[in-house]
Design a protein around this motif. Structure first.
Motif, PDB file in Angstrom:
ATOM      1  N   UNK A  17       0.800  -1.223   0.000  1.00  0.00           N
ATOM      2  CA  UNK A  17       0.000   0.000   0.000  1.00  0.00           C
ATOM      3  C   UNK A  17       0.833   1.274   0.000  1.00  0.00           C
ATOM      4  N   UNK A  18       2.122   1.153   0.208  1.00  0.00           N
ATOM      5  CA  UNK A  18       2.982   2.334   0.218  1.00  0.00           C
ATOM      6  C   UNK A  18       3.568   2.608   1.585  1.00  0.00           C
ATOM      7  N   UNK A  19       4.686   3.291   1.615  1.00  0.00           N
ATOM      8  CA  UNK A  19       5.423   3.515   2.865  1.00  0.00           C
ATOM      9  C   UNK A  19       4.656   4.349   3.871  1.00  0.00           C
ATOM     10  N   UNK A  20       3.665   5.138   3.424  1.00  0.00           N
ATOM     11  CA  UNK A  20       2.897   5.969   4.352  1.00  0.00           C
ATOM     12  C   UNK A  20       1.760   5.205   5.021  1.00  0.00           C
ATOM     13  N   UNK A  21       1.547   3.943   4.641  1.00  0.00           N
ATOM     14  CA  UNK A  21       0.548   3.112   5.316  1.00  0.00           C
ATOM     15  C   UNK A  21       1.011   2.932   6.755  1.00  0.00           C
ATOM     16  N   UNK A  22       0.219   3.437   7.714  1.00  0.00           N
ATOM     17  CA  UNK A  22       0.652   3.536   9.097  1.00  0.00           C
ATOM     18  C   UNK A  22       0.567   2.208   9.852  1.00  0.00           C
TER      19      UNK A  22
ATOM     20  N   UNK B 232      12.573  -0.425   5.438  1.00  0.00           N
ATOM     21  CA  UNK B 232      12.403   0.608   6.457  1.00  0.00           C
ATOM     22  C   UNK B 232      11.759   0.041   7.701  1.00  0.00           C
ATOM     23  N   UNK B 233      11.218   0.921   8.505  1.00  0.00           N
ATOM     24  CA  UNK B 233      10.614   0.531   9.776  1.00  0.00           C
ATOM     25  C   UNK B 233       9.269  -0.163   9.560  1.00  0.00           C
ATOM     26  N   UNK B 234       8.863  -0.941  10.549  1.00  0.00           N
ATOM     27  CA  UNK B 234       7.542  -1.574  10.541  1.00  0.00           C
ATOM     28  C   UNK B 234       6.701  -1.028  11.690  1.00  0.00           C
TER      29      UNK B 234
END
Length: 323
Positions: A130-135, A172-174
């Motif tokens: 869904x993309x890196x901005x998916x929280x 990146x971070x999870x």
């Protein structure tokens, strides 16, 4: 979802809703979103989500909760979980890699030890899709900070998620942020306890990397650690005055919490959390309408929703800060 127009003074403070809750299909690892109550149709809920997101508010899906822990301890279970989130996304109006909501809130700790390896794996996969901005967020425990205690185990999981890794094209971070739950236990509204717990989660710990073979150290930064309140009438609840003084004390002690949420919306029908606690978190600047405003501590936190008019839509926790 509540209409901020009912109380314009509070509208700018509410910037995140948590839809409560996706439930597990044990022991597959999959989750499902239950049927709506109160006569609300799926189309109406989906329209509400679109409205909130158009206002600049995030809508996150809570996964699990007390008595409904999502157990993921194998890759098969993690893959089933990922697939089920994609199914829920379509039900809520999304399609393919286009997300109908803005992320998930892992609420899978109480009464069971979560697997940092597979929660990290699933979270990375969703960010890849869904993309890196998916929280990716979470509300861990504050109790039992001794070795082997619940909060101690939660911290290891969150530290591993913070370290993150690679899945597909995403590296990146999870873990984007989280708010420990300072309720459901005596003494949780003591300022010294709140500050020491913020330090506890900010401590460097040794973790296994998500390949399951090597170890490393991980320290969750304060920019990811907030405060979870329950302002209401139940046992161990906070008052708004107590929340304000505790938050201020944490800031003055240099702990710089990321923000705060209030659980649940039933205790916030008059928007007192937004209007009385919100200004403290914003540094007294008043309501704002975006997530990009950076004030005293880069936060913009607000309200909480669980059951509104009989509709089980969210244990709405309002969160602030730059996303």
């Amino acid at each position: 979802f509540p209409d901020p127009g009912n109380n314009p003074a509070s509208a700018g403070y509410i910037n995140v809703f948590f839809m409560f809750q996706a439930l597990p299909t044990t022991p597959t690892g999959s989750v499902y979103f239950p049927a709506l109550a109160g006569g609300i149709t799926q189309a109406q809920l989906n329209a509400d989500i679109v409205t909130c997101r158009a206002r600049g508010q995030l809508v996150l899906l809570t996964v699990g909760g007390a008595g409904a822990q999502v157990q993921i301890s194998t890759q098969a279970q993690a893959d089933n979980f990922i697939a089920s989130i994609k199914t829920i996304n379509v039900t809520l109006g999304g399609s393919g890699g286009t997300a109908a909501f803005d992320g998930i809130d892992w609420n899978s700790y109480e009464g069971a030890s979560a697997s940092g390896r597979w929660l990290t794996y699933a979270s990375l996969a969703l960010k890849d899709f869904y993309g890196s901005t998916f929280q990716i967020t979470s509300p861990p425990a504050v109790h039992e900070q001794f070795s082997g205690g619940q909060a101690w185990l939660d911290r290891l999981v969150l530290a591993e998620m913070h370290a993150g890794g690679t899945y597909g094209s995403y590296t990146g971070t999870a873990l984007d942020w989280f708010c420990p739950q300072f309720y459901d236990g005596g003494g949780n509204n003591d300022p010294a306890f709140v500050r020491s717990t913020l330090d506890f989660y900010n401590t460097s710990v040794t973790i296994p990397l998500n390949n399951g073979n090597t170890v490393a150290t991980s320290q969750i930064p304060r920019t990811k650690i907030g405060i979870g309140y329950r302002i209401g009438v139940e046992a161990n609840s906070w008052t708004t005055a107590n929340a304000v003084s505790n938050y201020t004390a944490a800031v003055d002690a240099g702990k710089s919490p990321r923000g705060a949420f209030n659980f649940s919306a039933l205790n916030n029908t008059s928007n007192t959390f937004a209007t009385q606690v919100g200004p403290t978190i914003l540094g007294g600047s008043g309501p704002v309408g975006t997530l990009t405003t950076v004030k005293r501590i880069n936060t913009l936190f607000v309200a909480s929703i669980k059951r509104i008019n009989g509709i089980l839509i969210a244990s709405v926790k309002s969160w602030g800060g730059r996303q």
